[in-house]
Write an enzyme that holds these catalytic residues in place. Structure first.
Site, PDB file in Angstrom:
ATOM      1  N   ALA A   1      31.845   3.796  -0.899  1.00 22.87           N
ATOM      2  CA  ALA A   1      32.233   2.386  -0.815  1.00 22.87           C
ATOM      3  C   ALA A   1      33.387   2.152  -1.782  1.00 22.87           C
ATOM      4  O   ALA A   1      33.666   3.000  -2.647  1.00 22.87           O
ATOM      5  CB  ALA A   1      31.054   1.483  -1.161  1.00 22.87           C
ATOM      6  N   LYS A   2      34.057   1.043  -1.653  1.00 17.52           N
ATOM      7  CA  LYS A   2      35.124   0.692  -2.597  1.00 17.52           C
ATOM      8  C   LYS A   2      35.409  -0.789  -2.486  1.00 17.52           C
ATOM      9  O   LYS A   2      35.165  -1.392  -1.427  1.00 17.52           O
ATOM     10  CB  LYS A   2      36.395   1.484  -2.261  1.00 17.52           C
ATOM     11  CG  LYS A   2      37.403   1.555  -3.390  1.00 17.52           C
ATOM     12  CD  LYS A   2      37.100   2.680  -4.357  1.00 17.52           C
ATOM     13  CE  LYS A   2      38.115   2.773  -5.472  1.00 17.52           C
ATOM     14  NZ  LYS A   2      37.983   4.023  -6.229  1.00 17.52           N
ATOM     15  N   GLY A   3      35.912  -1.368  -3.573  1.00 14.48           N
ATOM     16  CA  GLY A   3      36.254  -2.784  -3.545  1.00 14.48           C
ATOM     17  C   GLY A   3      37.625  -3.007  -4.148  1.00 14.48           C
ATOM     18  O   GLY A   3      38.157  -2.138  -4.845  1.00 14.48           O
TER      19      GLY A   3
ATOM     20  N   VAL B   1      34.319  -2.515   1.006  1.00 15.31           N
ATOM     21  CA  VAL B   1      34.155  -1.713   2.215  1.00 15.31           C
ATOM     22  C   VAL B   1      33.098  -0.649   1.958  1.00 15.31           C
ATOM     23  O   VAL B   1      33.136   0.051   0.945  1.00 15.31           O
ATOM     24  CB  VAL B   1      35.494  -1.031   2.621  1.00 15.31           C
ATOM     25  CG1 VAL B   1      35.291  -0.149   3.851  1.00 15.31           C
ATOM     26  CG2 VAL B   1      36.569  -2.072   2.881  1.00 15.31           C
TER      27      VAL B   1
END
Ligand code: NAD
Length: 424
Positions: free
Chosen positions: A113-115, A68
């Site tokens: 952002a992050k995953g 995201v």
């Protein structure tokens, strides 16, 4: 208009709901920029990927993964990748949004952002973990890159996972791209000081906060939830400053020793087996009693949603240092504030990791590497400078450090939003 079917609509009690209520709380302090605040309530982009891998026994398993990008107004996306059985899109959205706030709060030229991948990595062999990482990287390869979005380690991911991600992205693009991830091994373009940077940031901001409330670190009693990268690195620095670690909780249980847990005895065991289970230098207590432990400083450094109102009532500490992302829900925050407990919020407290990730990215671009001393000095300067600015904002408006951090960060993000203008 928000539809109840939209993915931006929070599930009650979720980390995304916590984040949205934090944005609500800061909105009155945003002045004319409040007209842009809706930008912060929607991730710019969210990618959901299927990750099929062949297991060692020849069967095929499917895992769900996410990346995201919450906001890219101030620069490329930046944020870790988490492997955990409880990962959901909503959780990754919240974590990506907190990265936007954190990066802006310390004034790094990054968006948020992050995953994450919903998986129990402890049930995979090393080869299966590598296949999972490579396929996940290929799938999110559409939107990551040294100038677009730069992943890093988070819960259950480490330098080896970053090396596989870097290699996969490089193979797919035909050029070695060290700057596509941070938190890499040193000889692959990693930075000295990165592994312990988040814990160091927790310590540096904690030391500054303790000084302001006249809490001496020498002899201070510290309780730590989560004894992985962040919790153990922070604990080590507090011990070096004369504090005693009286309680530790991890996913296997909780240990207590009022006289201080011997860090030097515990650490080699944790490094060997990945948990505190079986340590004989402390008493085992039940998990819920962790919140009643008599201590001066509490460091939640595990997962989100740990401190609700009921637990906040029981906490004895004068100072809470949020090593984890999102450990305190808004009602817990209110209760701690009513009881006069000072909280250094995640969005500044644990920003040391991403700050040294920024140094790593800069070093990779210039192919010129700094000494560990240079890194630690720069880290400390940035963290203390950012905390001072936040503290001044908190004093000026008589608001919590969390709302002040959001105020400083949202002003930077929304100013960038306004100056860039809306496309087309
Ligand atoms: P890690 O995987 O190294 O360690 C996680 C620790 O939490 C382990 O000790 C584990 O046993 C413990 N834990 C897991 N579930 C638990 C539970 N239910 N109860 C108690 N303990 C539990 O992860 P990490 O990198 O140290 O990250 C910890 C937190 O810090 C996360 O919230 C992460 O998002 C945040 N964070 C990490 C970094 C970083 O650089 N690694 C940076 C910023 C924030």
């Amino acid at each position: 208009m928000t539809s109840s079917l939209s993915y931006v609509h929070p599930t009650p009690g979720s980390p995304w709901g916590t984040y949205l209520s934090q944005v609500e709380r800061v909105t009155p302090y945003l002045g004319h920029l409040a007209r842009w605040v809706e930008t912060l309530k929607r991730p710019k982009r969210a990618l959901i990927v299927d990750i099929p891998i062949e297991l060692d026994d020849g069967t095929v398993a499917h895992f769900e993964g996410y990346r995201v990008q919450h906001n890219l107004s101030r620069g490329p996306g930046k944020g870790g990748v988490r492997y955990h059985p409880a990962v959901t899109l909503e959780e990754v959205m919240a974590l990506s949004a907190w990265m936007s706030i954190k990066n802006a709060a310390v004034n790094l030229p990054f968006g948020g952002a992050k995953g994450g991948v919903r998986v129990e990595p402890k049930q995979l062999s090393l080869k299966e973990l590598e296949r999972l990482t490579r396929r996940y990287t290929s799938e999110i390869g559409l939107i990551i890159g040294p100038q677009q979005d730069i992943p890093a380690p988070d819960v259950n991911t480490n330098a080896q996972v970053m090396a596989w991600m870097m290699d996969t992205y490089s193979m797919n693009t035909g050029a070695t791209a060290t700057g596509v991830v941070t938190g890499k091994p040193i000889h692959l373009g990693g930075s000295l000081g990165r592994v312990k940077a988040t814990g160091r940031g927790v310590f540096v901001t904690g030391r500054e906060a303790a000084r302001r409330i006249n809490l001496p670190l020498d002899g201070a009693r510290v309780a730590v939830q989560g004894f992985g990268n962040v919790g153990s690195s922070a604990a080590e620095l507090f011990v070096q400053a004369g504090a005693k670690i009286v309680a530790i909780q991890d996913h296997t249980g909780t240990i207590f020793n009022g006289g201080g847990i011997e860090f030097a005895d515990l650490m080699p065991m944790v490094q060997r087996q990945g948990s505190i289970a079986g340590f004989t230098g402390a008493e085992v207590i039940d998990d819920e009693s962790f919140w009643d432990v008599d201590c001066d400083i509490l460091i939640p450094a595990a997962l989100e949603g740990q401190i609700d109102s009921a637990r906040a009532q029981r906490i004895k500490a004068k100072l809470v240092l949020e090593g984890a992302n999102g450990p305190t829900v808004p009602e817990g925050d209110d209760t701690l504030a009513e009881r006069g407990v000072l909280v250094v919020p995640d969005v500044i407290c644990n920003a040391g990791g991403v700050t040294v990730s920024y140094f790593e990215w800069v070093q990779d671009f210039s192919s010129f590497f700094w000494t560990e001393d240079e890194i630690n000095v720069r880290l400390e300067k940035i963290m203390i400078g950012a905390l001072r600015r936040i503290w001044d904002t908190a004093d000026q408006h008589r608001i919590s450090l969390r709302t002040a951090t959001f105020a400083v960060a949202c002003e930077r993000i929304l100013t960038a939003r306004e100056e860039r203008g809306l496309y087309p």
